[in-house]
Design a protein around this motif. Structure first.
Motif, PDB file in Angstrom:
ATOM      1  N   ARG A  59       0.865  -1.184   0.000  1.00  0.00           N
ATOM      2  CA  ARG A  59       0.000   0.000   0.000  1.00  0.00           C
ATOM      3  C   ARG A  59       0.899   1.231   0.000  1.00  0.00           C
ATOM      4  O   ARG A  59       1.899   1.274   0.714  1.00  0.00           O
ATOM      5  CB  ARG A  59      -0.891   0.009   1.235  1.00  0.00           C
ATOM      6  CG  ARG A  59      -1.778   1.235   1.341  1.00  0.00           C
ATOM      7  CD  ARG A  59      -2.609   1.187   2.630  1.00  0.00           C
ATOM      8  NE  ARG A  59      -3.301   2.416   2.858  1.00  0.00           N
ATOM      9  CZ  ARG A  59      -4.563   2.665   2.509  1.00  0.00           C
ATOM     10  NH1 ARG A  59      -5.262   1.749   1.892  1.00  0.00           N
ATOM     11  NH2 ARG A  59      -5.118   3.832   2.767  1.00  0.00           N
ATOM     12  N   THR A  61       0.828   5.468   0.353  1.00  0.00           N
ATOM     13  CA  THR A  61       0.125   6.712   0.661  1.00  0.00           C
ATOM     14  C   THR A  61       1.031   7.866   0.273  1.00  0.00           C
ATOM     15  O   THR A  61       2.196   7.912   0.667  1.00  0.00           O
ATOM     16  CB  THR A  61      -0.222   6.798   2.161  1.00  0.00           C
ATOM     17  OG1 THR A  61      -0.992   5.641   2.525  1.00  0.00           O
ATOM     18  CG2 THR A  61      -1.026   8.055   2.469  1.00  0.00           C
ATOM     19  N   ILE A  63       1.325  11.845   0.636  1.00  0.00           N
ATOM     20  CA  ILE A  63       0.813  12.969   1.419  1.00  0.00           C
ATOM     21  C   ILE A  63       1.412  14.239   0.830  1.00  0.00           C
ATOM     22  O   ILE A  63       2.641  14.382   0.764  1.00  0.00           O
ATOM     23  CB  ILE A  63       1.193  12.855   2.911  1.00  0.00           C
ATOM     24  CG1 ILE A  63       0.742  11.508   3.471  1.00  0.00           C
ATOM     25  CG2 ILE A  63       0.592  13.996   3.718  1.00  0.00           C
ATOM     26  CD1 ILE A  63       1.853  10.538   3.703  1.00  0.00           C
ATOM     27  N   ASP A 143      -2.631  -0.490  -4.356  1.00  0.00           N
ATOM     28  CA  ASP A 143      -3.438   0.278  -3.402  1.00  0.00           C
ATOM     29  C   ASP A 143      -2.718   1.600  -3.111  1.00  0.00           C
ATOM     30  O   ASP A 143      -1.860   1.659  -2.252  1.00  0.00           O
ATOM     31  CB  ASP A 143      -3.617  -0.546  -2.115  1.00  0.00           C
ATOM     32  CG  ASP A 143      -4.540   0.093  -1.118  1.00  0.00           C
ATOM     33  OD1 ASP A 143      -5.143   1.143  -1.416  1.00  0.00           O
ATOM     34  OD2 ASP A 143      -4.643  -0.445  -0.008  1.00  0.00           O
ATOM     35  N   VAL A 144      -3.050   2.624  -3.899  1.00  0.00           N
ATOM     36  CA  VAL A 144      -2.407   3.930  -3.767  1.00  0.00           C
ATOM     37  C   VAL A 144      -3.457   4.959  -3.382  1.00  0.00           C
ATOM     38  O   VAL A 144      -4.498   5.052  -4.040  1.00  0.00           O
ATOM     39  CB  VAL A 144      -1.711   4.364  -5.072  1.00  0.00           C
ATOM     40  CG1 VAL A 144      -1.059   5.734  -4.918  1.00  0.00           C
ATOM     41  CG2 VAL A 144      -0.683   3.322  -5.500  1.00  0.00           C
ATOM     42  N   VAL A 145      -3.192   5.711  -2.325  1.00  0.00           N
ATOM     43  CA  VAL A 145      -4.114   6.757  -1.898  1.00  0.00           C
ATOM     44  C   VAL A 145      -3.352   8.083  -1.767  1.00  0.00           C
ATOM     45  O   VAL A 145      -2.148   8.101  -1.514  1.00  0.00           O
ATOM     46  CB  VAL A 145      -4.807   6.419  -0.553  1.00  0.00           C
ATOM     47  CG1 VAL A 145      -5.683   5.189  -0.698  1.00  0.00           C
ATOM     48  CG2 VAL A 145      -3.803   6.211   0.547  1.00  0.00           C
ATOM     49  N   GLU A 147      -3.382  11.876   0.158  1.00  0.00           N
ATOM     50  CA  GLU A 147      -3.878  12.707   1.247  1.00  0.00           C
ATOM     51  C   GLU A 147      -3.317  14.110   1.019  1.00  0.00           C
ATOM     52  O   GLU A 147      -2.134  14.264   0.733  1.00  0.00           O
ATOM     53  CB  GLU A 147      -3.406  12.174   2.604  1.00  0.00           C
ATOM     54  CG  GLU A 147      -3.962  10.820   2.953  1.00  0.00           C
ATOM     55  CD  GLU A 147      -3.442  10.286   4.279  1.00  0.00           C
ATOM     56  OE1 GLU A 147      -2.697  11.008   4.980  1.00  0.00           O
ATOM     57  OE2 GLU A 147      -3.759   9.122   4.579  1.00  0.00           O
TER      58      GLU A 147
END
Length: 151
Positions: A59, A61, A63, A143-145, A147
């Motif tokens: 995963r 993330t 930011i 799974d890349v998000v 923020e």
């Protein structure tokens, strides 16, 4: 000896661009010494000194401070290179397929970069856009998000 199978150890690797306005957290079960960053031989990646790592079970993330994240498309125009708009450092690359965002991390941006194996050459420019997507779906983080935070 019987019992439940051991769960793989996971680590969260942290990194950033030079000025810190783009930060990344990469959750992986791969042992750090087992990562051999893939050094893309295209002109864009060579000019950035980019070599990528990923984990198809990981995963990522990203930011970003408000206004810091810039995206650049080149080559097949399929992937977005994530660059800091302040200091110009390339931190990752992503693409979207079937409603999922996949990505790979520029290993040089990670705090743990010194423990990775030596980079190996990769030549995705010899692949068609469709072949690239198939390869990325197999190798990249699925799974890349993102923020975003105010500056």
């Amino acid at each position: 000896m019987g019992g439940a199978a051991l769960m793989p150890m996971t680590a969260i690797l942290h990194g950033s661009c030079h000025c810190g306005r783009l930060r990344i957290a990469f959750d992986t079960g791969v042992a750090l010494a087992d990562f051999a960053p893939r050094a893309c031989d295209c002109a864009f990646c060579r000019k950035h000194g980019a070599a990528y790592i990923s984990d198809p079970a990981g995963r990522l993330t990203v930011i970003a401070d408000e206004g810091a994240l810039k995206r650049y498309r080149q080559g097949s125009h399929t992937a977005d290179f994530l660059i800091c708009g302040e200091c110009g450092v390339l931190v990752a690359v992503t693409f979207e397929d079937d409603g999922r965002r996949f990505g790979a991390v520029n290993a040089g941006c990670l705090d743990e970069a010194s423990v990775f194996a030596a980079a190996v050459n990769a030549s995705p420019q010899s692949l068609t856009a469709e072949q690239k997507v198939l390869r990325w779906r197999q190798l990249w983080i699925p799974d890349v998000v993102f923020e975003f935070s105010p500056r």
